[in-house]
Design a protein around this motif. Sequence first.
Motif, mmCIF file in Angstrom:
data_model
loop_
_atom_site.group_PDB
_atom_site.id
_atom_site.type_symbol
_atom_site.label_atom_id
_atom_site.label_comp_id
_atom_site.label_asym_id
_atom_site.label_seq_id
_atom_site.Cartn_x
_atom_site.Cartn_y
_atom_site.Cartn_z
ATOM 1 N N VAL A 183 0.866 -1.173 0.000
ATOM 2 C CA VAL A 183 0.000 0.000 0.000
ATOM 3 C C VAL A 183 0.904 1.224 0.000
ATOM 4 O O VAL A 183 1.914 1.255 0.703
ATOM 5 N N ILE A 184 0.549 2.189 -0.788
ATOM 6 C CA ILE A 184 1.250 3.469 -0.748
ATOM 7 C C ILE A 184 0.332 4.446 -0.026
ATOM 8 O O ILE A 184 -0.768 4.726 -0.485
ATOM 9 N N LEU A 185 0.794 4.916 1.093
ATOM 10 C CA LEU A 185 0.019 5.850 1.911
ATOM 11 C C LEU A 185 0.690 7.213 1.811
ATOM 12 O O LEU A 185 1.860 7.362 2.145
ATOM 13 N N VAL A 186 -0.050 8.190 1.329
ATOM 14 C CA VAL A 186 0.513 9.520 1.104
ATOM 15 C C VAL A 186 -0.213 10.531 1.978
ATOM 16 O O VAL A 186 -1.437 10.555 2.020
ATOM 17 N N GLY A 187 0.551 11.350 2.656
ATOM 18 C CA GLY A 187 -0.017 12.428 3.455
ATOM 19 C C GLY A 187 0.449 13.766 2.907
ATOM 20 O O GLY A 187 1.539 13.870 2.348
ATOM 21 N N LEU B 232 -2.260 9.712 10.570
ATOM 22 C CA LEU B 232 -1.703 9.018 9.414
ATOM 23 C C LEU B 232 -0.804 7.862 9.856
ATOM 24 O O LEU B 232 -0.844 6.772 9.286
ATOM 25 N N GLU B 233 -0.021 8.089 10.897
ATOM 26 C CA GLU B 233 0.836 7.022 11.414
ATOM 27 C C GLU B 233 0.005 5.879 11.994
ATOM 28 O O GLU B 233 0.377 4.710 11.869
ATOM 29 N N VAL C 138 -2.969 4.979 10.908
ATOM 30 C CA VAL C 138 -3.472 4.258 9.731
ATOM 31 C C VAL C 138 -2.375 3.351 9.177
ATOM 32 O O VAL C 138 -2.616 2.189 8.845
ATOM 33 N N ALA C 139 -1.162 3.866 9.085
ATOM 34 C CA ALA C 139 -0.038 3.078 8.569
ATOM 35 C C ALA C 139 0.204 1.839 9.428
ATOM 36 O O ALA C 139 0.447 0.746 8.900
ATOM 37 N N LEU D 207 -2.530 -0.695 8.635
ATOM 38 C CA LEU D 207 -2.332 -1.284 7.306
ATOM 39 C C LEU D 207 -1.176 -2.279 7.324
ATOM 40 O O LEU D 207 -1.273 -3.363 6.746
ATOM 41 N N ARG D 208 -0.096 -1.897 7.973
ATOM 42 C CA ARG D 208 1.085 -2.768 8.042
ATOM 43 C C ARG D 208 0.719 -4.113 8.674
ATOM 44 O O ARG D 208 1.128 -5.171 8.191
#
Length: 81
Positions: free
Chosen positions: A8-12, A69-70, A72-73, A76-77
């Motif tokens: 997954v590419i997570l962009v903030g 955001l962290e 969410v990361a 997801l991880r």
Amino acid sequence: MATVVRGVILVGHGGIPKGCPQELVTKLKRLEAQRRAAKMPPSPEERELDSKIRQWPRTPETDPYRSGLEAVATRLRANLG
């Protein structure tokens, strides 16, 4: 059998943390505008201000977006295995 790789590419978008002096931000924005108008590379002063703002201390209180955001990361991880 082929190996499956999931990612997954997570962009903030980032932002200015609370507590960062507005004068620094204003000066940086002014320098950026002048540079773009002159079509020049960033000056040492602009790079220094940009770095100072990017390195400003960030906590859940000063930058709730980053903390979210962290989080969410992290979730997801855990699901990517």
